[in-house]
Design a protein around this motif. Structure first.
Motif, PDB file in Angstrom:
ATOM      1  N   ASP A  22       0.648  -0.964  -0.473  1.00  0.00           N
ATOM      2  CA  ASP A  22      -0.169   0.023   0.303  1.00  0.00           C
ATOM      3  C   ASP A  22       1.070   1.235  -0.164  1.00  0.00           C
ATOM      4  OD1 ASP A  22      -2.154   2.152   0.680  1.00  0.00           O
ATOM      5  OD2 ASP A  22      -3.289   1.460   1.684  1.00  0.00           O
ATOM      6  N   ARG A  23       0.795   2.063  -1.021  1.00  0.00           N
ATOM      7  CA  ARG A  23       1.559   3.230  -1.412  1.00  0.00           C
ATOM      8  C   ARG A  23       1.549   4.108  -0.502  1.00  0.00           C
ATOM      9  NH1 ARG A  23       5.697   3.377  -6.006  1.00  0.00           N
ATOM     10  NH2 ARG A  23       5.815   6.114  -6.506  1.00  0.00           N
ATOM     11  N   ASN A  24       0.093   4.604  -0.153  1.00  0.00           N
ATOM     12  CA  ASN A  24      -0.554   5.279   0.944  1.00  0.00           C
ATOM     13  C   ASN A  24      -0.318   5.374   1.836  1.00  0.00           C
ATOM     14  OD1 ASN A  24      -0.706   7.076  -2.137  1.00  0.00           O
ATOM     15  ND2 ASN A  24      -2.760   5.331  -2.027  1.00  0.00           N
ATOM     16  N   GLN A  25      -0.435   3.978   2.924  1.00  0.00           N
ATOM     17  CA  GLN A  25      -0.698   4.074   3.929  1.00  0.00           C
ATOM     18  C   GLN A  25       0.645   4.682   4.910  1.00  0.00           C
ATOM     19  OE1 GLN A  25      -3.122   2.180   5.411  1.00  0.00           O
ATOM     20  NE2 GLN A  25      -2.266   3.388   7.491  1.00  0.00           N
ATOM     21  N   ALA A  26       1.824   4.667   4.642  1.00  0.00           N
ATOM     22  CA  ALA A  26       2.731   5.310   5.255  1.00  0.00           C
ATOM     23  C   ALA A  26       2.710   6.492   5.748  1.00  0.00           C
ATOM     24  CB  ALA A  26       4.189   4.813   4.676  1.00  0.00           C
ATOM     25  N   TRP A  27       1.882   7.423   4.552  1.00  0.00           N
ATOM     26  CA  TRP A  27       1.682   8.781   4.850  1.00  0.00           C
ATOM     27  C   TRP A  27       0.666   8.716   5.630  1.00  0.00           C
ATOM     28  CZ3 TRP A  27       3.741  12.899   5.331  1.00  0.00           C
ATOM     29  CH2 TRP A  27       3.505  14.180   5.392  1.00  0.00           C
ATOM     30  N   LYS A  28      -0.233   7.911   5.728  1.00  0.00           N
ATOM     31  CA  LYS A  28      -1.457   8.093   6.805  1.00  0.00           C
ATOM     32  C   LYS A  28      -0.760   7.676   7.832  1.00  0.00           C
ATOM     33  CE  LYS A  28      -5.012   6.899   3.671  1.00  0.00           C
ATOM     34  NZ  LYS A  28      -5.609   5.521   2.916  1.00  0.00           N
ATOM     35  N   ASP A  29      -0.103   6.802   8.073  1.00  0.00           N
ATOM     36  CA  ASP A  29       0.420   6.205   9.259  1.00  0.00           C
ATOM     37  C   ASP A  29       0.920   7.989  10.514  1.00  0.00           C
ATOM     38  OD1 ASP A  29      -0.859   4.096   9.079  1.00  0.00           O
ATOM     39  OD2 ASP A  29       1.226   2.946   8.818  1.00  0.00           O
ATOM     40  N   LEU A  30       2.515   8.379   9.634  1.00  0.00           N
ATOM     41  CA  LEU A  30       2.855   9.307   9.450  1.00  0.00           C
ATOM     42  C   LEU A  30       1.935  10.818  10.200  1.00  0.00           C
ATOM     43  CD1 LEU A  30       5.450   9.047   7.017  1.00  0.00           C
ATOM     44  CD2 LEU A  30       6.011   8.736   9.436  1.00  0.00           C
ATOM     45  N   LEU A  31       0.782  11.178   9.772  1.00  0.00           N
ATOM     46  CA  LEU A  31      -0.371  11.908   9.958  1.00  0.00           C
ATOM     47  C   LEU A  31      -0.561  11.669  11.170  1.00  0.00           C
ATOM     48  CD1 LEU A  31      -1.802  12.778   6.603  1.00  0.00           C
ATOM     49  CD2 LEU A  31      -0.258  14.119   7.920  1.00  0.00           C
ATOM     50  N   GLU A  32      -0.820  10.711  12.031  1.00  0.00           N
ATOM     51  CA  GLU A  32      -1.547  10.348  13.524  1.00  0.00           C
ATOM     52  C   GLU A  32      -0.344  10.735  13.778  1.00  0.00           C
ATOM     53  OE1 GLU A  32      -2.451   6.510  14.109  1.00  0.00           O
ATOM     54  OE2 GLU A  32      -3.790   6.245  12.504  1.00  0.00           O
ATOM     55  N   TYR A  33       1.258  11.098  13.402  1.00  0.00           N
ATOM     56  CA  TYR A  33       1.765  11.775  14.940  1.00  0.00           C
ATOM     57  C   TYR A  33       1.891  13.164  14.528  1.00  0.00           C
ATOM     58  CZ  TYR A  33       3.229   7.287  16.255  1.00  0.00           C
ATOM     59  OH  TYR A  33       2.746   6.164  17.011  1.00  0.00           O
ATOM     60  N   LYS A  34       1.614  13.993  13.265  1.00  0.00           N
ATOM     61  CA  LYS A  34       1.488  14.979  13.255  1.00  0.00           C
ATOM     62  C   LYS A  34       2.639  15.803  12.956  1.00  0.00           C
ATOM     63  CE  LYS A  34      -2.255  16.713  15.976  1.00  0.00           C
ATOM     64  NZ  LYS A  34      -2.689  16.137  16.568  1.00  0.00           N
ATOM     65  N   ILE A  35       3.464  14.615  11.711  1.00  0.00           N
ATOM     66  CA  ILE A  35       4.681  14.265  11.376  1.00  0.00           C
ATOM     67  C   ILE A  35       5.074  16.302  10.618  1.00  0.00           C
ATOM     68  CG2 ILE A  35       4.359  13.603   9.056  1.00  0.00           C
ATOM     69  CD1 ILE A  35       7.167  12.480   9.164  1.00  0.00           C
ATOM     70  N   SER A  36       5.832  16.948  10.920  1.00  0.00           N
ATOM     71  CA  SER A  36       6.287  17.705   9.466  1.00  0.00           C
ATOM     72  C   SER A  36       7.749  18.119   9.029  1.00  0.00           C
ATOM     73  CB  SER A  36       5.760  19.204  11.263  1.00  0.00           C
ATOM     74  OG  SER A  36       6.984  19.206  11.899  1.00  0.00           O
ATOM     75  N   LYS A  37       7.594  19.900   8.736  1.00  0.00           N
ATOM     76  CA  LYS A  37       8.804  19.932   8.768  1.00  0.00           C
ATOM     77  C   LYS A  37      10.283  19.919   9.365  1.00  0.00           C
ATOM     78  CE  LYS A  37       7.738  25.035   7.784  1.00  0.00           C
ATOM     79  NZ  LYS A  37       8.325  25.554   6.854  1.00  0.00           N
ATOM     80  N   ASN A  38       9.615  20.122  10.546  1.00  0.00           N
ATOM     81  CA  ASN A  38      10.552  19.532  11.652  1.00  0.00           C
ATOM     82  C   ASN A  38      10.644  18.741  12.291  1.00  0.00           C
ATOM     83  OD1 ASN A  38      10.432  22.861  12.498  1.00  0.00           O
ATOM     84  ND2 ASN A  38       8.341  21.947  13.396  1.00  0.00           N
ATOM     85  N   ASP A  39      11.176  17.668  11.128  1.00  0.00           N
ATOM     86  CA  ASP A  39      11.093  16.415  11.473  1.00  0.00           C
ATOM     87  C   ASP A  39      12.047  15.832  10.452  1.00  0.00           C
ATOM     88  OD1 ASP A  39       9.656  16.286  13.970  1.00  0.00           O
ATOM     89  OD2 ASP A  39       7.825  16.490  12.736  1.00  0.00           O
ATOM     90  N   PHE A  40      12.372  14.563  11.181  1.00  0.00           N
ATOM     91  CA  PHE A  40      12.838  13.870   9.506  1.00  0.00           C
ATOM     92  C   PHE A  40      12.264  12.633   9.893  1.00  0.00           C
ATOM     93  CE2 PHE A  40      16.805  11.905   7.743  1.00  0.00           C
ATOM     94  CZ  PHE A  40      17.289  13.064   6.750  1.00  0.00           C
TER      95      PHE A  40
END
Length: 267
Positions: free
Chosen positions: A111-129
């Protein structure tokens, strides 16, 4: 054919003795550290960027599937007890969710879209890596996560054992460690997994040292989660303050960490 899927240097494994099998595996493993050594300049660039982000309050995210995902989770889960950081400082995510840590989840990595969904749950932002871990370098879960991260101005790296693979295209800091064919053809939990673990050790440990979580060569912010670690912390304080064991232990338990105990006594 990718290197990680190429034919083993050994054949007729079922006809080999236990000694021959162990010798062959060990012989193959000896090449891993040399491959990691060649990647040190790539690792250095990635860690420099990671440290810069973390000094500004950013976090490290690892994403991967199967063995790669489990290794990321392992590294992330060991940072709080080792370096005393919050559990949300280094975060490991695996395709298929936490259930996949113990049992494989069929087709989760596709699933090419799931990782981004998972990351958004942690509110990933440009401050992260974000670090994508994929031995093959073509895992859709990882590729999709890295691509979406870049589209959102988040710095990325990858750890892969196939040079010029798909994950490199979406990595600002690609780390390529081609370890050659596996002892059992395609079993990337072996040499590739060992290489990934070594690189992850380097990334997190070097970053934490740079962030002041180690003094001399000691883990001064480690969590006191068992008797062994209390004893280790006590001995650190003994050496630093030149005091007896019982006094050092009392200080440690009173202040909750080696750093705080030493700072309290040194003013």
């Amino acid at each position: 054919m990718s290197i990680t899927e190429s034919e083993s240097n050994f054949n007729d494994l079922e006809n080999l003795s236990i000694s021959e099998l162990l010798t062959g595996i060990n012989q193959e493993d000896q090449s891993v550290a040399l491959s990691v050594q060649k990647a040190l300049p790539q690792i250095e660039k990635a860690v420099e960027s990671i440290v810069g982000k973390m000094r500004q309050g950013g976090r490290i995210f690892y994403i991967g599937a199967g063995t790669s995902g489990r290794l990321g989770i392992l590294d992330a889960s060991e940072c709080p007890p080792t370096f005393g950081v919050d559990h949300n400082t280094v975060i490991g995510l695996i395709a298929g969710g936490d259930h996949a840590i113990r049992k494989a989840v069929e087709f989760a990595e596709d699933d090419r879209n799931q990782a981004w969904k998972d990351l958004l749950e942690y509110k990933i932002s440009k401050n992260d890596f974000l670090v994508g871990i994929a031995a093959s370098g073509r895992t859709p879960y990882v590729i999709g996560g890295l691509k979406a991260a870049q589209e959102n101005n988040i710095k990325t790296a990858c750890i892969t054992c196939n040079p010029d693979s798909a994950v490199v295209e979406f990595s600002d800091y690609p780390i390529e460690v081609p370890v050659g064919p596996e002892f059992v053809t395609g079993s990337t939990r072996m040499k590739a997994g060992t290489a990934q673990k070594m690189v992850l050790n380097m990334i997190s440990t070097t970053a934490m040292i740079q962030l002041g979580k180690v003094k001399g060569n000691r883990m001064i912010d480690m969590q006191l989660s068992n008797d062994k670690l209390v004893d280790r912390g006590t001995k650190m304080i003994m050496l630093e303050l030149k005091i007896k064991y019982d006094a050092a232990k009392k200080l440690l338990l009173e202040h909750g960490s080696v750093r705080k105990a030493v700072e309290a006594c040194k003013g």
